[in-house]
Design an enzyme around this catalytic site. Structure first.
Site, PDB file in Angstrom:
ATOM      1  N   SER A 121      73.660  78.787  26.308  1.00  0.00           N
ATOM      2  CA  SER A 121      72.142  79.213  25.998  1.00  0.00           C
ATOM      3  C   SER A 121      71.923  80.520  26.818  1.00  0.00           C
ATOM      4  CB  SER A 121      71.209  78.231  25.917  1.00  0.00           C
ATOM      5  OG  SER A 121      71.415  77.593  24.850  1.00  0.00           O
ATOM      6  N   HIS A 142      77.770  82.287  20.953  1.00  0.00           N
ATOM      7  CA  HIS A 142      76.374  81.571  21.154  1.00  0.00           C
ATOM      8  C   HIS A 142      75.908  81.285  19.554  1.00  0.00           C
ATOM      9  CE1 HIS A 142      71.870  81.258  22.166  1.00  0.00           C
ATOM     10  NE2 HIS A 142      72.367  80.229  22.227  1.00  0.00           N
ATOM     11  N   GLU A 154      75.572  85.153  18.268  1.00  0.00           N
ATOM     12  CA  GLU A 154      75.692  86.051  19.567  1.00  0.00           C
ATOM     13  C   GLU A 154      76.973  85.820  20.128  1.00  0.00           C
ATOM     14  OE1 GLU A 154      71.560  87.115  21.525  1.00  0.00           O
ATOM     15  OE2 GLU A 154      72.346  85.037  22.054  1.00  0.00           O
ATOM     16  N   ASN A 192      67.631  84.080  23.311  1.00  0.00           N
ATOM     17  CA  ASN A 192      66.785  83.273  24.140  1.00  0.00           C
ATOM     18  C   ASN A 192      65.799  84.002  25.445  1.00  0.00           C
ATOM     19  OD1 ASN A 192      67.382  80.881  22.970  1.00  0.00           O
ATOM     20  ND2 ASN A 192      69.148  80.774  24.219  1.00  0.00           N
TER      21      ASN A 192
HETATM   22  C1  LIG Z   1      68.216  77.402  22.390  1.00  0.00           C
HETATM   23  C2  LIG Z   1      69.468  78.526  22.036  1.00  0.00           C
HETATM   24  O1  LIG Z   1      70.195  78.628  22.827  1.00  0.00           O
HETATM   25  C3  LIG Z   1      69.266  79.184  20.669  1.00  0.00           C
HETATM   26  C4  LIG Z   1      68.708  78.574  19.431  1.00  0.00           C
HETATM   27  O2  LIG Z   1      69.450  78.007  18.628  1.00  0.00           O
HETATM   28  S1  LIG Z   1      67.179  78.608  19.315  1.00  0.00           S
HETATM   29  C5  LIG Z   1      66.583  77.999  17.732  1.00  0.00           C
HETATM   30  C6  LIG Z   1      66.773  78.856  16.627  1.00  0.00           C
HETATM   31  N1  LIG Z   1      66.589  77.954  15.492  1.00  0.00           N
HETATM   32  C7  LIG Z   1      65.188  78.049  14.887  1.00  0.00           C
HETATM   33  O3  LIG Z   1      64.525  78.974  15.509  1.00  0.00           O
HETATM   34  C8  LIG Z   1      64.913  77.227  13.840  1.00  0.00           C
HETATM   35  C9  LIG Z   1      63.522  77.280  13.046  1.00  0.00           C
HETATM   36  N2  LIG Z   1      63.515  76.636  11.996  1.00  0.00           N
HETATM   37  C10 LIG Z   1      64.028  76.665  10.538  1.00  0.00           C
HETATM   38  O4  LIG Z   1      64.827  77.723  10.581  1.00  0.00           O
HETATM   39  C11 LIG Z   1      63.704  75.639   9.611  1.00  0.00           C
HETATM   40  O5  LIG Z   1      62.621  74.825   9.881  1.00  0.00           O
HETATM   41  C12 LIG Z   1      65.095  74.768   9.722  1.00  0.00           C
HETATM   42  C13 LIG Z   1      66.389  75.898   8.957  1.00  0.00           C
HETATM   43  C14 LIG Z   1      65.621  74.360  10.662  1.00  0.00           C
HETATM   44  C15 LIG Z   1      64.928  73.741   8.490  1.00  0.00           C
HETATM   45  O6  LIG Z   1      64.585  74.049   7.152  1.00  0.00           O
HETATM   46  P1  LIG Z   1      63.631  73.571   6.279  1.00  0.00           P
HETATM   47  O7  LIG Z   1      64.408  73.797   4.882  1.00  0.00           O
HETATM   48  O8  LIG Z   1      62.363  73.897   6.514  1.00  0.00           O
HETATM   49  O9  LIG Z   1      63.901  71.909   6.490  1.00  0.00           O
HETATM   50  P2  LIG Z   1      64.800  70.929   5.727  1.00  0.00           P
HETATM   51  O10 LIG Z   1      66.070  71.466   5.063  1.00  0.00           O
HETATM   52  O11 LIG Z   1      64.136  69.929   5.024  1.00  0.00           O
HETATM   53  O12 LIG Z   1      65.655  70.395   7.193  1.00  0.00           O
HETATM   54  C16 LIG Z   1      64.738  69.884   8.103  1.00  0.00           C
HETATM   55  C17 LIG Z   1      65.823  68.880   8.842  1.00  0.00           C
HETATM   56  O13 LIG Z   1      67.140  69.185   8.797  1.00  0.00           O
HETATM   57  C18 LIG Z   1      67.484  69.429   9.949  1.00  0.00           C
HETATM   58  N3  LIG Z   1      68.459  70.684   9.570  1.00  0.00           N
HETATM   59  C19 LIG Z   1      68.689  71.148   8.344  1.00  0.00           C
HETATM   60  N4  LIG Z   1      69.736  71.275   7.956  1.00  0.00           N
HETATM   61  C20 LIG Z   1      70.597  71.080   8.747  1.00  0.00           C
HETATM   62  C21 LIG Z   1      71.974  71.014   8.959  1.00  0.00           C
HETATM   63  N5  LIG Z   1      72.818  71.584   8.160  1.00  0.00           N
HETATM   64  N6  LIG Z   1      72.376  70.411  10.131  1.00  0.00           N
HETATM   65  C22 LIG Z   1      71.699  69.702  11.087  1.00  0.00           C
HETATM   66  N7  LIG Z   1      70.429  69.916  10.937  1.00  0.00           N
HETATM   67  C23 LIG Z   1      69.807  70.375   9.767  1.00  0.00           C
HETATM   68  C24 LIG Z   1      65.989  70.041  10.542  1.00  0.00           C
HETATM   69  O14 LIG Z   1      65.932  69.879  11.945  1.00  0.00           O
HETATM   70  C25 LIG Z   1      65.411  68.750  10.045  1.00  0.00           C
HETATM   71  O15 LIG Z   1      65.847  67.535  10.409  1.00  0.00           O
HETATM   72  P3  LIG Z   1      65.614  66.022   9.704  1.00  0.00           P
HETATM   73  O16 LIG Z   1      65.693  65.896   8.296  1.00  0.00           O
HETATM   74  O17 LIG Z   1      66.654  64.989  10.433  1.00  0.00           O
HETATM   75  O18 LIG Z   1      64.298  65.633  10.313  1.00  0.00           O
HETATM   76  N1  LIG Z   2      69.962  72.937  21.472  1.00  0.00           N
HETATM   77  C1  LIG Z   2      69.838  74.192  20.920  1.00  0.00           C
HETATM   78  O1  LIG Z   2      69.247  74.597  20.298  1.00  0.00           O
HETATM   79  C2  LIG Z   2      71.051  75.143  21.574  1.00  0.00           C
HETATM   80  C3  LIG Z   2      71.855  74.590  22.328  1.00  0.00           C
HETATM   81  N2  LIG Z   2      72.994  75.606  22.907  1.00  0.00           N
HETATM   82  C4  LIG Z   2      73.914  75.298  24.043  1.00  0.00           C
HETATM   83  O2  LIG Z   2      74.486  74.248  23.430  1.00  0.00           O
HETATM   84  C5  LIG Z   2      75.044  73.474  24.513  1.00  0.00           C
HETATM   85  C6  LIG Z   2      75.052  72.012  23.944  1.00  0.00           C
HETATM   86  O3  LIG Z   2      73.430  71.959  23.683  1.00  0.00           O
HETATM   87  P1  LIG Z   2      73.123  70.525  22.780  1.00  0.00           P
HETATM   88  O4  LIG Z   2      74.185  70.294  21.893  1.00  0.00           O
HETATM   89  O5  LIG Z   2      71.644  70.954  22.314  1.00  0.00           O
HETATM   90  O6  LIG Z   2      72.986  69.386  23.973  1.00  0.00           O
HETATM   91  P2  LIG Z   2      72.989  67.954  23.499  1.00  0.00           P
HETATM   92  O7  LIG Z   2      72.395  67.313  24.729  1.00  0.00           O
HETATM   93  O8  LIG Z   2      72.740  67.579  22.151  1.00  0.00           O
HETATM   94  O9  LIG Z   2      74.655  67.823  23.602  1.00  0.00           O
HETATM   95  C7  LIG Z   2      75.243  67.987  25.039  1.00  0.00           C
HETATM   96  C8  LIG Z   2      76.364  66.873  24.798  1.00  0.00           C
HETATM   97  O10 LIG Z   2      77.617  67.125  25.578  1.00  0.00           O
HETATM   98  C9  LIG Z   2      78.069  65.869  26.088  1.00  0.00           C
HETATM   99  N3  LIG Z   2      78.512  66.153  27.594  1.00  0.00           N
HETATM  100  C10 LIG Z   2      77.977  66.246  28.884  1.00  0.00           C
HETATM  101  N4  LIG Z   2      78.728  66.201  29.814  1.00  0.00           N
HETATM  102  C11 LIG Z   2      80.207  66.265  29.062  1.00  0.00           C
HETATM  103  C12 LIG Z   2      81.296  66.379  29.561  1.00  0.00           C
HETATM  104  N5  LIG Z   2      81.689  66.313  30.987  1.00  0.00           N
HETATM  105  N6  LIG Z   2      82.359  66.349  28.741  1.00  0.00           N
HETATM  106  C13 LIG Z   2      82.176  66.235  27.132  1.00  0.00           C
HETATM  107  N7  LIG Z   2      80.884  66.210  26.824  1.00  0.00           N
HETATM  108  C14 LIG Z   2      79.604  66.152  27.897  1.00  0.00           C
HETATM  109  C15 LIG Z   2      76.371  65.140  26.305  1.00  0.00           C
HETATM  110  O11 LIG Z   2      77.027  63.817  26.567  1.00  0.00           O
HETATM  111  P3  LIG Z   2      75.930  62.795  27.366  1.00  0.00           P
HETATM  112  O12 LIG Z   2      74.382  62.998  26.591  1.00  0.00           O
HETATM  113  O13 LIG Z   2      76.345  61.564  27.259  1.00  0.00           O
HETATM  114  O14 LIG Z   2      75.514  63.642  28.678  1.00  0.00           O
HETATM  115  C16 LIG Z   2      76.099  65.430  24.949  1.00  0.00           C
HETATM  116  O15 LIG Z   2      76.219  64.562  23.978  1.00  0.00           O
HETATM  117  C17 LIG Z   2      74.266  73.640  25.697  1.00  0.00           C
HETATM  118  O16 LIG Z   2      75.094  74.903  26.446  1.00  0.00           O
HETATM  119  C18 LIG Z   2      73.195  74.457  25.069  1.00  0.00           C
HETATM  120  O17 LIG Z   2      72.423  75.347  26.001  1.00  0.00           O
HETATM  121  C19 LIG Z   2      73.228  76.712  22.080  1.00  0.00           C
HETATM  122  C20 LIG Z   2      72.572  77.198  21.196  1.00  0.00           C
HETATM  123  C21 LIG Z   2      71.235  76.213  20.682  1.00  0.00           C
END
Ligand SMILES: CC(=O)CC(=O)SCCNC(=O)CCNC(=O)[C@H](O)C(C)(C)COP(=O)(O)OP(=O)(O)OC[C@H]1O[C@@H](n2cnc3c(N)ncnc32)[C@H](O)[C@@H]1OP(=O)(O)O
Ligand SMILES: NC(=O)C1=CN([C@@H]2O[C@H](COP(=O)(O)OP(=O)(O)OC[C@H]3O[C@@H](n4cnc5c(N)ncnc54)[C@H](OP(=O)(O)O)[C@@H]3O)[C@@H](O)[C@H]2O)C=CC1
Length: 293
Positions: A121, A142, A154, A192
């Protein structure tokens, strides 16, 4: 020599690794998924099936597409199982030390023409590439969470990523049905760099008592039309990941405006990492998310 991706390796069976494996299998790729233990791998493969079937029930997928995709996914308990993969995507915990250890091992087994990618990320792609000994075949791919539902990927080139690697990664993402945007290799890239300071600010807003968890999320959902409130989204991403991204921004850009909110640090120290640990800004244990502040 023409290079074609047929088999994908995924490291990390957390929320992102499962999502990446899910979309790859649906696109017809063979997928091998690894994590730290076989239990976690098996649970991950099961979860992918559950999620795919749930998506089919909701009408996002055809039931026969699910049954066709699932046999493409297998567990890979050892890194050596990636020998025949054409691309390996690292999606383990957002911690540079962990990623460095994984990538060092992966680089030893992936075939010379294979691509190694990271779903990080925030962490420098150039720095991660440098430890593989093949930086020209390394790239940042990404995905966004939840991978099956989010349109964007990305692509981030390290300084040494070659044109062929970039084009092959782009073709791969397009085949997954994703829209690609290109980001330069700066801390946290584009999404991000913008999203996480907003989430961090929402946590400061809570910390300073400007509003409750519920007030802040309602304000941003109804006042800015965000699909999730920022604190709900933080829980969804994972508070450990949010903190890591803020730390990379703070250290990488040396600007106090990226200082992680002390309340975010405290939640992570408590092990309250959000939805994945059942507790974060909301408590999910009863089935109905309840604000923790
Ligand atoms: C951190 C990083 O590096 C980068 C990032 O990814 S930043 C995060 C970017 N993502 C966002 O901003 C997501 C914002 N949220 C949304 O767009 C919407 O709320 C959403 C698409 C996630 C869900 O949409 P929705 O139609 O309102 O909900 P719905 O379809 O009922 O899904 C809700 C549920 O499924 C998850 N979800 C939906 N589809 C999914 C899928 N195919 N796989 C996994 N989880 C899913 C949701 O988190 C939630 O989980 P639970 O049912 O287990 O509670
Ligand atoms: N969460 C998000 O919204 C997003 C996350 N990312 C990026 O994706 C990556 C994963 O994030 P996310 O899936 O959310 O994190 P999670 O915590 O859900 O999953 C990470 C997984 O990696 C495992 N892990 C840790 N160390 C090792 C290893 N040495 N070998 C193999 N597996 C390992 C962990 O196991 P254990 O729990 O046992 O340590 C865990 O199951 C990160 O780099 C994150 O920044 C990118 C986009 C969106």
């Amino acid at each position: 020599m023409s290079f074609e991706i047929r088999k994908v390796g995924v490291i990390g069976a957390g929320q992102m690794g499962k999502g990446i494996a899910h979309v790859c299998a649906l696109a017809g790729y063979d997928v091998a998924i690894n994590d730290v233990t076989t239990d976690r791998i098996e649970a991950g493969v099961t979860d992918i099936g559950v999620q795919m079937r749930k998506s089919a029930e909701r009408g996002f997928l055809a039931a026969d597409a699910v049954e066709a995709a699932l046999p493409h996914i297998s567990g890979a308990p050892a890194i050596q199982d990636f020998r025949d993969c054409d691309i390996v995507i690292e999606a383990a915990t957002e911690n540079e030390e962990i990623k460095r250890r994984i990538l060092t091992d992966v680089a030893l087994v992936v075939k010379p023409e294979g691509i190694i990618a990271s779903n990080t990320s925030s962490i420098s792609i150039t720095r991660l590439a440098s430890i593989t000994g093949r930086p020209e075949r390394f790239i940042g791919i990404h995905f966004m969470n939840p991978v099956p539902r989010m349109q964007l990927v990305e692509l981030i080139r390290g300084i040494a990523t070659d044109d062929a690697t970039f084009e092959e990664a782009k073709r791969f993402c397009t085949k997954l049905g994703k829209t690609v945007t290109v980001a330069e290799d700066f801390p946290a890239f584009i999404v991000n760099r913008i999203l996480l300071p907003m989430i961090n600010e929402a946590i400061y807003t809570l910390y300073e008592g400007v509003g409750s968890v519920e007030a802040i999320d309602t304000a941003m959902k109804l006042g800015a039309n965000h699909p999730m409130g920022p604190l709900q989204l933080a829980d969804f991403i994972g508070l450990d990941t949010c903190l890591s991204v803020m730390q990379v921004l703070h250290e990488g850009l040396a600007d106090t405006k990226y200082r992680p909110c002390p309340l975010l640090v405290k939640y992570v120290e408590a092990g309250w990492l959000g939805k994945k640990t059942q507790r974060g800004f909301y408590d999910y244990r009863s089935g109905t998310p309840t604000p923790t502040r």
